[in-house]
Scaffold this motif. Structure first.
Motif, PDB file in Angstrom:
ATOM      1  N   LEU A  15       0.936  -1.284   0.311  1.00 28.66           N
ATOM      2  CA  LEU A  15      -0.026   0.154   0.334  1.00 28.66           C
ATOM      3  C   LEU A  15       0.431   1.024   0.048  1.00 28.66           C
ATOM      4  O   LEU A  15       0.919   1.855   1.106  1.00 28.66           O
ATOM      5  CB  LEU A  15      -0.682  -0.094   1.415  1.00 28.66           C
ATOM      6  CG  LEU A  15      -1.924  -0.738   1.420  1.00 28.66           C
ATOM      7  CD1 LEU A  15      -2.216  -0.728   2.694  1.00 28.66           C
ATOM      8  CD2 LEU A  15      -2.656  -1.073   0.664  1.00 28.66           C
ATOM      9  N   PRO A  16       1.402   1.633  -1.396  1.00 27.26           N
ATOM     10  CA  PRO A  16       2.722   2.891  -0.988  1.00 27.26           C
ATOM     11  C   PRO A  16       2.365   3.586  -0.975  1.00 27.26           C
ATOM     12  O   PRO A  16       2.116   5.040  -0.540  1.00 27.26           O
ATOM     13  CB  PRO A  16       3.358   2.068  -1.721  1.00 27.26           C
ATOM     14  CG  PRO A  16       2.561   1.103  -3.602  1.00 27.26           C
ATOM     15  CD  PRO A  16       2.026   0.523  -2.329  1.00 27.26           C
ATOM     16  N   HIS A  17       0.232   3.934  -1.441  1.00 28.66           N
ATOM     17  CA  HIS A  17      -0.436   5.165  -2.299  1.00 28.66           C
ATOM     18  C   HIS A  17      -0.858   5.244  -0.658  1.00 28.66           C
ATOM     19  O   HIS A  17      -0.954   6.429  -0.604  1.00 28.66           O
ATOM     20  CB  HIS A  17      -1.167   4.638  -2.838  1.00 28.66           C
ATOM     21  CG  HIS A  17      -2.018   3.739  -2.723  1.00 28.66           C
ATOM     22  ND1 HIS A  17      -2.228   2.257  -2.170  1.00 28.66           N
ATOM     23  CD2 HIS A  17      -3.300   3.657  -1.692  1.00 28.66           C
ATOM     24  CE1 HIS A  17      -2.533   2.101  -2.185  1.00 28.66           C
ATOM     25  NE2 HIS A  17      -3.721   2.689  -1.279  1.00 28.66           N
ATOM     26  N   LYS A  18      -0.574   4.946   0.606  1.00 30.46           N
ATOM     27  CA  LYS A  18      -0.722   5.180   1.595  1.00 30.46           C
ATOM     28  C   LYS A  18       0.302   6.090   2.544  1.00 30.46           C
ATOM     29  O   LYS A  18       1.278   5.723   2.276  1.00 30.46           O
ATOM     30  CB  LYS A  18      -1.625   3.634   2.706  1.00 30.46           C
ATOM     31  CG  LYS A  18      -2.425   3.750   1.467  1.00 30.46           C
ATOM     32  CD  LYS A  18      -4.382   4.016   1.721  1.00 30.46           C
ATOM     33  CE  LYS A  18      -5.012   2.941   1.642  1.00 30.46           C
ATOM     34  NZ  LYS A  18      -6.505   3.916   2.085  1.00 30.46           N
ATOM     35  N   SER A  19      -0.462   7.179   3.033  1.00 27.98           N
ATOM     36  CA  SER A  19       0.560   8.028   4.048  1.00 27.98           C
ATOM     37  C   SER A  19       0.603   6.461   5.442  1.00 27.98           C
ATOM     38  O   SER A  19       0.507   5.659   5.797  1.00 27.98           O
ATOM     39  CB  SER A  19      -0.322   9.002   4.257  1.00 27.98           C
ATOM     40  OG  SER A  19      -1.137   8.613   5.694  1.00 27.98           O
ATOM     41  N   GLU A  20       2.298   7.040   6.125  1.00 26.15           N
ATOM     42  CA  GLU A  20       2.495   6.212   6.638  1.00 26.15           C
ATOM     43  C   GLU A  20       1.811   6.465   8.155  1.00 26.15           C
ATOM     44  O   GLU A  20       1.103   5.677   8.822  1.00 26.15           O
ATOM     45  CB  GLU A  20       3.768   6.652   7.810  1.00 26.15           C
ATOM     46  CG  GLU A  20       4.232   6.464   8.960  1.00 26.15           C
ATOM     47  CD  GLU A  20       5.239   6.458   9.232  1.00 26.15           C
ATOM     48  OE1 GLU A  20       6.139   5.674  10.144  1.00 26.15           O
ATOM     49  OE2 GLU A  20       6.512   7.180   8.216  1.00 26.15           O
ATOM     50  N   GLU A  22      -1.624   7.109   7.512  1.00 31.38           N
ATOM     51  CA  GLU A  22      -2.844   5.670   7.204  1.00 31.38           C
ATOM     52  C   GLU A  22      -2.623   4.063   7.300  1.00 31.38           C
ATOM     53  O   GLU A  22      -3.216   3.507   8.280  1.00 31.38           O
ATOM     54  CB  GLU A  22      -3.255   6.351   5.881  1.00 31.38           C
ATOM     55  CG  GLU A  22      -3.687   7.353   5.514  1.00 31.38           C
ATOM     56  CD  GLU A  22      -4.426   8.228   4.265  1.00 31.38           C
ATOM     57  OE1 GLU A  22      -5.393   8.226   3.972  1.00 31.38           O
ATOM     58  OE2 GLU A  22      -2.885   7.218   3.328  1.00 31.38           O
ATOM     59  N   ARG A  23      -0.828   3.967   7.492  1.00 32.03           N
ATOM     60  CA  ARG A  23      -0.829   2.660   7.389  1.00 32.03           C
ATOM     61  C   ARG A  23      -0.928   2.288   8.896  1.00 32.03           C
ATOM     62  O   ARG A  23      -1.227   0.908   8.719  1.00 32.03           O
ATOM     63  CB  ARG A  23       0.207   2.630   6.517  1.00 32.03           C
ATOM     64  CG  ARG A  23       0.457   2.006   4.948  1.00 32.03           C
ATOM     65  CD  ARG A  23       1.804   1.344   4.754  1.00 32.03           C
ATOM     66  NE  ARG A  23       2.938   2.408   5.105  1.00 32.03           N
ATOM     67  CZ  ARG A  23       3.177   3.495   4.265  1.00 32.03           C
ATOM     68  NH1 ARG A  23       2.494   3.927   3.156  1.00 32.03           N
ATOM     69  NH2 ARG A  23       4.449   4.004   4.314  1.00 32.03           N
ATOM     70  N   GLY A  71       0.658  -5.117  -7.147  1.00 38.07           N
ATOM     71  CA  GLY A  71       1.579  -4.279  -7.973  1.00 38.07           C
ATOM     72  C   GLY A  71       3.331  -4.867  -7.601  1.00 38.07           C
ATOM     73  O   GLY A  71       4.005  -4.769  -8.009  1.00 38.07           O
ATOM     74  N   LEU A  86      -7.481  -3.841  -1.150  1.00 35.73           N
ATOM     75  CA  LEU A  86      -7.954  -2.226  -1.556  1.00 35.73           C
ATOM     76  C   LEU A  86      -8.963  -2.127  -0.572  1.00 35.73           C
ATOM     77  O   LEU A  86      -8.582  -0.686  -0.491  1.00 35.73           O
ATOM     78  CB  LEU A  86      -7.837  -2.438  -3.159  1.00 35.73           C
ATOM     79  CG  LEU A  86      -6.355  -2.763  -3.488  1.00 35.73           C
ATOM     80  CD1 LEU A  86      -6.339  -2.252  -5.150  1.00 35.73           C
ATOM     81  CD2 LEU A  86      -5.284  -1.468  -3.053  1.00 35.73           C
TER      82      LEU A  86
END
Length: 303
Positions: free
Chosen positions: A54-59, A61-62, A207, A272
């Motif tokens: 989930l690289p599209h999420k901010s730290e 959010e993760r 991905g 997702l």
């Protein structure tokens, strides 16, 4: 030693399984505090997996997903224990199917069915499906090292009319069933990572290029079975719903590995949508960047 461990653990597990649900989930909250806050069980692995997938999420959010995942993981472990004593009626109330008529339709076609699922939401309580179908029900699994606990797991599944087939004997067992005219649903959870030395096919998952299990697809082709994906969702704490999704009716006509790819795409959509319900403690992406040891042309059956 195995028997001693079993004798010490079994009474406690049975007691916990009999707790009323409010107390039961309060205990799960305590376990979450210990597992996540005190011991930090596999926290580094979870963080690494979330960052990769989930690289599209901010730290930030993760981190939220991470905490929610650990809460869910503890609930799921406790619900496995609850399976020791929960009634079929209570299980049916807490785990429902949105389109069981599709299972009935597939049974009428006269072929066994491979039911593919993911390590998502609740794959243990999925066994309640055995109470709704006329075909026999089997789950492919890896044998537990402690033979007494392994026997316990089989007994728990048996309470809900489901049976287990050890992965290493699944090919022979399913071929024998085919020969004897046994019609069944066979459950496969194929989203984890195979040993690199046994990897025969690589695909992208979230991905990232990874080795994948292809045994379900190859067995469906070899034994002429239809294939369904079961999408399990956590509705709220202690309650789930499952939807059957057709994958393919004539696997033999499909190019090799295309069905496996279709399955992975279904799993990705679940992740997702609500990533906190995926099983992030497993080192799914541990083979990133490692050299392939075989080509996509292999047709070996892998689990």
């Amino acid at each position: 030693m195995q028997l001693l461990a079993y004798c010490l653990a079994y009474p406690l597990l049975w007691f916990v399984s009999k707790l009323p649900f409010p107390v039961f989930y309060a205990l799960s909250d305590l376990i979450y505090f210990l597992v996540y806050r005190v011991f930090g069980y596999r926290k580094a692995t979870v963080r690494k997996n979330l960052a990769l997938a989930l690289p599209h999420k901010s730290e930030a959010e993760r981190r939220v997903i991470e905490k929610e995942f650990f809460k869910h993981m503890c609930d799921m472990f406790m619900e496995m224990v609850k399976s020791m004593s929960i009634s079929d009626e209570e299980m049916k109330r807490r785990f429902i199917f949105t389109n069981l008529e599709l299972a009935t339709e597939y049974e009428k076609r006269g072929k066994s069915i491979i039911l593919m699922c993911a390590h998502y939401a609740s794959w243990e309580w999925l066994m309640v499906m055995s109470n709704y179908i006329t075909f026999e029900s089997y789950a492919i699994y890896k044998k537990i090292g402690n033979r007494y606990f392994d026997s316990l797991v089989q007994k728990i599944r048996g309470r809900h009319n489901a049976k287990l087939i050890e992965s290493k004997s699944s090919i022979g067992t399913m071929e024998l069933h085919k020969k004897n005219g046994v019609k069944a649903f066979y459950g496969f959870a194929s989203d984890q990572s195979p040993q690199l030395t046994k990897a025969k096919y690589w695909d992208t998952f979230m991905g990232i290029e990874v080795p994948v299990y292809t045994g379900a697809e190859m067995l469906a082709k070899r034994l002429d079975m239809n294939m369904l994906f079961v999408k399990v969702e956590k509705v709220k704490r202690g309650f789930y719903q499952a939807t059957l999704v057709p994958l393919v009716e004539e696997p033999k006509k499909m190019p090799d590995y295309e069905i496996t790819g279709m399955y992975l795409r279904e799993v990705e959509k679940q992740i997702l949508q609500k990533p906190e319900h995926y099983f992030w403690t497993h080192k799914r992406w541990k083979h990133i960047g490692k050299k392939r040891i075989s080509s996509k042309k292999s047709t070996s059956t892998q689990f």
